[in-house]
Write a protein that holds these residues in place. Structure first.
Motif, PDB file in Angstrom:
ATOM      1  N   UNK A 192       0.806  -1.224   0.000  1.00 56.76           N
ATOM      2  CA  UNK A 192       0.000   0.000   0.000  1.00 56.76           C
ATOM      3  C   UNK A 192       0.841   1.278   0.000  1.00 56.76           C
ATOM      4  N   UNK A 193       1.940   1.268  -0.711  1.00 51.71           N
ATOM      5  CA  UNK A 193       2.796   2.448  -0.822  1.00 51.71           C
ATOM      6  C   UNK A 193       3.057   2.735  -2.296  1.00 51.71           C
ATOM      7  N   UNK A 194       3.534   3.938  -2.629  1.00 53.95           N
ATOM      8  CA  UNK A 194       3.741   4.309  -4.027  1.00 53.95           C
ATOM      9  C   UNK A 194       4.720   3.386  -4.766  1.00 53.95           C
ATOM     10  N   UNK A 195       4.279   2.950  -5.923  1.00 57.55           N
ATOM     11  CA  UNK A 195       5.020   2.005  -6.769  1.00 57.55           C
ATOM     12  C   UNK A 195       5.052   2.553  -8.195  1.00 57.55           C
ATOM     13  N   UNK A 203       8.748   1.658  -4.237  1.00 53.64           N
ATOM     14  CA  UNK A 203       9.069   0.374  -4.872  1.00 53.64           C
ATOM     15  C   UNK A 203       9.081   0.526  -6.385  1.00 53.64           C
ATOM     16  N   UNK A 204      10.005  -0.183  -7.024  1.00 56.27           N
ATOM     17  CA  UNK A 204      10.049  -0.306  -8.480  1.00 56.27           C
ATOM     18  C   UNK A 204       9.664  -1.744  -8.808  1.00 56.27           C
ATOM     19  N   UNK A 205       8.738  -1.912  -9.726  1.00 51.13           N
ATOM     20  CA  UNK A 205       8.363  -3.242 -10.193  1.00 51.13           C
ATOM     21  C   UNK A 205       8.660  -3.355 -11.687  1.00 51.13           C
ATOM     22  N   UNK A 206       9.161  -4.502 -12.063  1.00 49.80           N
ATOM     23  CA  UNK A 206       9.387  -4.820 -13.473  1.00 49.80           C
ATOM     24  C   UNK A 206       8.509  -6.039 -13.753  1.00 49.80           C
ATOM     25  N   UNK A 207       7.487  -5.830 -14.546  1.00 51.01           N
ATOM     26  CA  UNK A 207       6.450  -6.840 -14.752  1.00 51.01           C
ATOM     27  C   UNK A 207       6.663  -7.601 -16.063  1.00 51.01           C
ATOM     28  N   UNK A 208       6.276  -8.873 -16.033  1.00 53.35           N
ATOM     29  CA  UNK A 208       6.341  -9.753 -17.209  1.00 53.35           C
ATOM     30  C   UNK A 208       7.764  -9.869 -17.763  1.00 53.35           C
ATOM     31  N   UNK A 209       8.683 -10.247 -16.890  1.00 53.40           N
ATOM     32  CA  UNK A 209      10.076 -10.449 -17.300  1.00 53.40           C
ATOM     33  C   UNK A 209      10.163 -11.819 -17.967  1.00 53.40           C
ATOM     34  N   UNK A 263       8.467 -11.720  -7.022  1.00 54.64           N
ATOM     35  CA  UNK A 263       7.299 -12.026  -6.205  1.00 54.64           C
ATOM     36  C   UNK A 263       7.110 -13.538  -6.176  1.00 54.64           C
ATOM     37  N   UNK A 264       6.726 -14.049  -5.034  1.00 56.06           N
ATOM     38  CA  UNK A 264       6.561 -15.492  -4.901  1.00 56.06           C
ATOM     39  C   UNK A 264       5.160 -15.942  -5.291  1.00 56.06           C
ATOM     40  N   UNK A 265       4.269 -15.006  -5.572  1.00 56.75           N
ATOM     41  CA  UNK A 265       2.883 -15.363  -5.874  1.00 56.75           C
ATOM     42  C   UNK A 265       2.431 -14.757  -7.181  1.00 56.75           C
ATOM     43  N   UNK A 266       1.494 -15.408  -7.771  1.00 52.95           N
ATOM     44  CA  UNK A 266       0.800 -14.909  -8.951  1.00 52.95           C
ATOM     45  C   UNK A 266      -0.538 -15.626  -8.992  1.00 52.95           C
ATOM     46  N   UNK A 267      -1.500 -15.060  -9.626  1.00 49.90           N
ATOM     47  CA  UNK A 267      -2.822 -15.672  -9.655  1.00 49.90           C
ATOM     48  C   UNK A 267      -2.798 -17.005 -10.384  1.00 49.90           C
ATOM     49  N   UNK A 268      -3.719 -17.855 -10.038  1.00 49.00           N
ATOM     50  CA  UNK A 268      -3.912 -19.161 -10.666  1.00 49.00           C
ATOM     51  C   UNK A 268      -2.720 -20.098 -10.503  1.00 49.00           C
ATOM     52  N   UNK A 269      -1.875 -19.851  -9.516  1.00 54.41           N
ATOM     53  CA  UNK A 269      -0.766 -20.749  -9.238  1.00 54.41           C
ATOM     54  C   UNK A 269       0.368 -20.711 -10.241  1.00 54.41           C
ATOM     55  N   UNK A 270       0.347 -19.771 -11.161  1.00 54.85           N
ATOM     56  CA  UNK A 270       1.403 -19.640 -12.164  1.00 54.85           C
ATOM     57  C   UNK A 270       2.605 -18.943 -11.530  1.00 54.85           C
ATOM     58  N   UNK A 271       3.822 -19.395 -11.813  1.00 50.45           N
ATOM     59  CA  UNK A 271       4.999 -18.713 -11.248  1.00 50.45           C
ATOM     60  C   UNK A 271       5.042 -17.242 -11.663  1.00 50.45           C
ATOM     61  N   UNK A 272       5.473 -16.419 -10.755  1.00 50.55           N
ATOM     62  CA  UNK A 272       5.546 -14.979 -11.012  1.00 50.55           C
ATOM     63  C   UNK A 272       6.651 -14.656 -12.008  1.00 50.55           C
ATOM     64  N   UNK A 273       6.415 -13.617 -12.800  1.00 50.94           N
ATOM     65  CA  UNK A 273       7.439 -13.069 -13.693  1.00 50.94           C
ATOM     66  C   UNK A 273       7.654 -11.585 -13.395  1.00 50.94           C
ATOM     67  N   UNK A 274       7.255 -11.165 -12.185  1.00 48.11           N
ATOM     68  CA  UNK A 274       7.382  -9.767 -11.782  1.00 48.11           C
ATOM     69  C   UNK A 274       8.429  -9.636 -10.683  1.00 48.11           C
ATOM     70  N   UNK A 275       9.364  -8.717 -10.902  1.00 46.60           N
ATOM     71  CA  UNK A 275      10.431  -8.445  -9.947  1.00 46.60           C
ATOM     72  C   UNK A 275      10.169  -7.098  -9.277  1.00 46.60           C
ATOM     73  N   UNK A 276      10.724  -6.921  -8.071  1.00 44.49           N
ATOM     74  CA  UNK A 276      10.547  -5.648  -7.369  1.00 44.49           C
ATOM     75  C   UNK A 276      11.797  -5.291  -6.591  1.00 44.49           C
ATOM     76  N   UNK A 277      11.924  -3.981  -6.335  1.00 42.00           N
ATOM     77  CA  UNK A 277      13.015  -3.445  -5.538  1.00 42.00           C
ATOM     78  C   UNK A 277      12.442  -2.332  -4.673  1.00 42.00           C
ATOM     79  N   UNK A 278      12.610  -2.449  -3.352  1.00 37.82           N
ATOM     80  CA  UNK A 278      12.193  -1.377  -2.454  1.00 37.82           C
ATOM     81  C   UNK A 278      13.263  -0.305  -2.442  1.00 37.82           C
TER      82      UNK A 278
END
Length: 97
Positions: free
Chosen positions: A16-19, A55-61, A78-93
């Motif tokens: 819940x913080x700016x991303x 936070x910086x997110x890089x989605x769909x790597x 990220x360790x989670x993604x919907x429907x049990x699919x492995x995440x392809x999104x990275x983040x850096x605080x």
């Protein structure tokens, strides 16, 4: 370079913080390896307080070279993604203050 960008506080993302999120990144072949992407990330990190950014997110790597770069530069996946699919999104605080 082309990429989809969004920024803000996104309800339901378990954070819940700016991303700022960069997704579907495409850099022309002749520009790859020239530091364009890393300079964007460096600016976001250096100016995090100015932007009010936490936070910086890089989605769909999907590029292994980018995934390796993100890991070397302290991004986490990220360790989670919907429907049990492995995440392809990275983040850096990046919050500094």
């Amino acid at each position: 370079m082309e990429c989809y960008t969004r920024a803000g506080v996104f309800a339901g993302w378990k954070y819940d913080r700016p991303v700022v999120c960069l997704a579907n990144i495409r850099i022309r072949e002749e520009l790859r390896g020239g530091g364009l992407f890393s300079s964007i990330i460096r600016t976001l990190k250096d100016e995090a307080d100015l932007f009010g950014l936490h936070r910086i997110e890089i989605e769909r790597v999907e590029n292994p070279r980018l995934a390796d770069w993100l890991t070397r530069n302290h991004f986490s996946i990220y360790s989670w993604r919907s429907l049990g699919t492995p995440s392809t999104t990275y983040f850096l605080d990046v919050v500094k203050s």
